[in-house]
Design an enzyme around this catalytic site. Structure first.
Site, mmCIF file in Angstrom:
data_model
loop_
_atom_site.group_PDB
_atom_site.id
_atom_site.type_symbol
_atom_site.label_atom_id
_atom_site.label_comp_id
_atom_site.label_asym_id
_atom_site.label_seq_id
_atom_site.Cartn_x
_atom_site.Cartn_y
_atom_site.Cartn_z
ATOM 1 N N SER A 162 0.844 -1.188 0.000
ATOM 2 C CA SER A 162 0.000 0.000 0.000
ATOM 3 C C SER A 162 0.883 1.242 0.000
ATOM 4 C CB SER A 162 -0.904 -0.003 1.228
ATOM 5 O OG SER A 162 -0.111 0.229 2.376
ATOM 6 N N LYS A 163 0.218 2.376 -0.097
ATOM 7 C CA LYS A 163 0.904 3.673 -0.187
ATOM 8 C C LYS A 163 2.041 3.827 0.836
ATOM 9 C CE LYS A 163 -0.777 5.910 -3.545
ATOM 10 N NZ LYS A 163 0.244 5.559 -4.547
#
Ligand code: GLU
Length: 512
Positions: A262-263
């Site tokens: 994820s980010k």
């Protein structure tokens, strides 16, 4: 119910990638698309691109465009799709509402589905109660046994209603997943799912079945996060009397800490890797290796060869940890293999971003094609090319000398630097390695210095940097760049003579 995918005609395969256009294309989804593509292309099959835009609030045409562009950039193409048409369209779910409605009516008429009028607040209260009592928070079935005639009359009278699927009670659903093997669920934990919302839009689990069936999809290859949706989908196939496709749920792509990528792990989208100068063939090749191996210890292969070797059965069950270092390794391989003109074209925007060049004309492009491939051969990503070429486009003797280490070394080697400046003053430019070496030889004669004590000060004076490209390559590049003068689209590059003189002068100034 144990559908046997092997007994169905599944060759040649028809597969699909079904992105929801609600953001950028995540590398995990790109890998799903790639596995579908590899199966289709390796077996004379058909690859369908279906846009799952039933979430009207989150879906945007920009995201759809970006996803399509990223897939194409990766080298994937499809035979049927929203932008292309095909015999089994439309391929955008928002254009298929009439199809979903007709099939829901069919299920209602067979009482395999029913209308539910429970307001959202009621459903929330039910959920809390179930959780409090330790029961699975599934729909309690309040509207399950409403007489169908009465329910229809209420709906026709304008009362908001959803259409729910009637899940058969207490059954085991078993299917053979091509990646995960036997998967078993009990219907006890599955509440009657909503098929059509009160605004007429279809729910994912419903639309996906109608579409996969009507688009004659033979293999559903998708992320493992959808595995718990599969029993609901299988029940719907059964309700319609349709043979289900084969399922292959591939593991998710994880970050180094084994949480879903994820980010917070950094770049996650295809667009971000592209913007950093990862080549498409490198990213595609790397993604193919996440959970699969072409065998023979050969990992770096052209995408068509990967397709030839791809077999779903060989996709591993364990999660793929996204390894930036391995991606860099693949990218370095493809950067070295890429044609110089292409590398130049791809690297130019990174130089433009530094303000070093504008729109390069033919002479500047020819010049760049001589240096960019050399610089690109020693980086992980094209975004690092400017740092390798700073010596060329952004030379400043004064700035170089501000560095205490450079200043001390240059002061100690002042003799070499002054001799270099004197040697270069009025002599012709060092346009190739031989002329450069001849100058080095003459400076050696003048100063008696050799080896590192000779070459390192020359490097400092001519490039302003303690390390970088080989001087045999870098110095002729400086001279060729300088010869372009103020050619269209190029920031002026000072030549070697000018640099040596400036460096010597600056040294004199700081030593005075
Ligand atoms: N639109 C779904 C997603 O993006 C597709 C799931 C599927 O392939 O069935 O996750």
């Amino acid at each position: 119910m144990t559908p046997d995918p092997i007994s169905r005609p599944i060759s040649p395969p028809r597969v699909r990638f079904a992105p929801s256009p609600t953001g950028q294309l995540h590398v995990g989804n790109a890998r799903t698309a790639l596995f579908n593509w590899l199966l289709a292309r390796g077996s004379g099959g058909t690859f369908v691109l279906r846009i799952e835009d039933t979430d009207a609030e989150r879906s945007t045409p920009e995201s759809e465009r970006a996803i399509v562009e990223d897939l194409r950039w990766l080298g994937l193409d499809w035979d049927e799709g929203a932008d292309k048409g095909g015999d089994r369209g439309p391929y955008r779910q928002s254009e298929r509402t009439h199809i979903y409605r007709a099939h829901a009516v069919e299920l209602l008429s067979r009482e395999q589905a029913y209308r539910c009028f429970c307001p959202a607040e009621q459903l929330e209260l039910d959920r809390y109660a179930a959780l409090r009592e330790g029961r699975p928070p599934k729909y309690v079935g309040r509207c399950r046994d409403l007489p169908p005639g009465e329910a229809r009359a209420r709906a026709e009278g304008g009362e908001p209603a959803v259409i729910r699927f009637r899940v058969p009670e207490t059954r085991d659903i078993v299917f053979h997943d091509l990646v995960r093997g036997e998967v078993r669920f009990s219907t006890d934990v599955i509440g009657d799912p909503v098929l059509v919302r009160s605004d007429g839009s279809p729910a994912y689990n419903y639309a996906v079945v109608i579409d996969d069936a009507l688009m004659a999809i033979t293999h559903v290859i998708r992320g493992e996060d959808h595995i718990s949706n599969t029993p609901r989908q299988l029940l719907l196939y059964e309700a319609f009397g349709w043979p289900p496709p084969a399922f292959a749920h591939v593991s998710l792509v994880l970050g180094p800490d084994h949480a879903v990528l994820s980010k917070r792990h950094g770049a996650t989208s295809v667009a971000e890797f592209r913007a950093r100068g990862v080549l498409p063939e490198a990213l595609a090749n790397y993604l193919a290796l996440l959970g699969w191996s072409p065998g023979d210890d050969q990992e770096l292969l052209p995408i068509d060869e990967l397709a030839r070797r791809f077999r779903l059965e060989d996709v591993g069950r364990s999660a793929g940890v996204f390894d930036l270092e391995k991606l860099a390794w693949a990218n370095r391989h493809y950067l070295k293999a890429a044609a110089p003109e292409r590398l130049t074209r791809l690297a130019v925007p990174f130089l433009q971003r530094e303000g070093w060049i504008a729109e390069p004309g033919a002479p500047v492009t020819a010049f760049l094609a001589g240096v960019i491939p050399v610089a690109a051969a020693s980086v992980d990503r094209l975004e690092q090319v400017p740092a390798r070429l700073r010596f060329l486009f952004d030379y400043s003797a004064a700035r170089a000398i501000e560095d205490a280490g450079v200043r001390a070394e240059a002061q100690a080697a002042r003799g070499v630097i002054s001799a270099l400046a004197a040697e270069l003053a009025g002599s012709p430019p060092m346009i190739d390695r031989e002329t450069f070496r001849a100058v080095v030889a003459r400076v050696r004669e003048r100063t008696g210095q050799k080896g590192k004590l000779l070459l390192h000060p020359i490097r400092l004076a001519l490039t302003g940097e303690p390390e970088g490209l080989e001087l045999d390559v870098g110095v002729p590049a400086i001279e060729r760049g300088a010869a372009l003068g103020d050619a269209a689209g190029l920031r002026r590059i000072p030549g070697a003579a000018e640099r040596a003189a400036a460096f010597d002068r600056e040294l004199g100034r700081v030593s005075a």
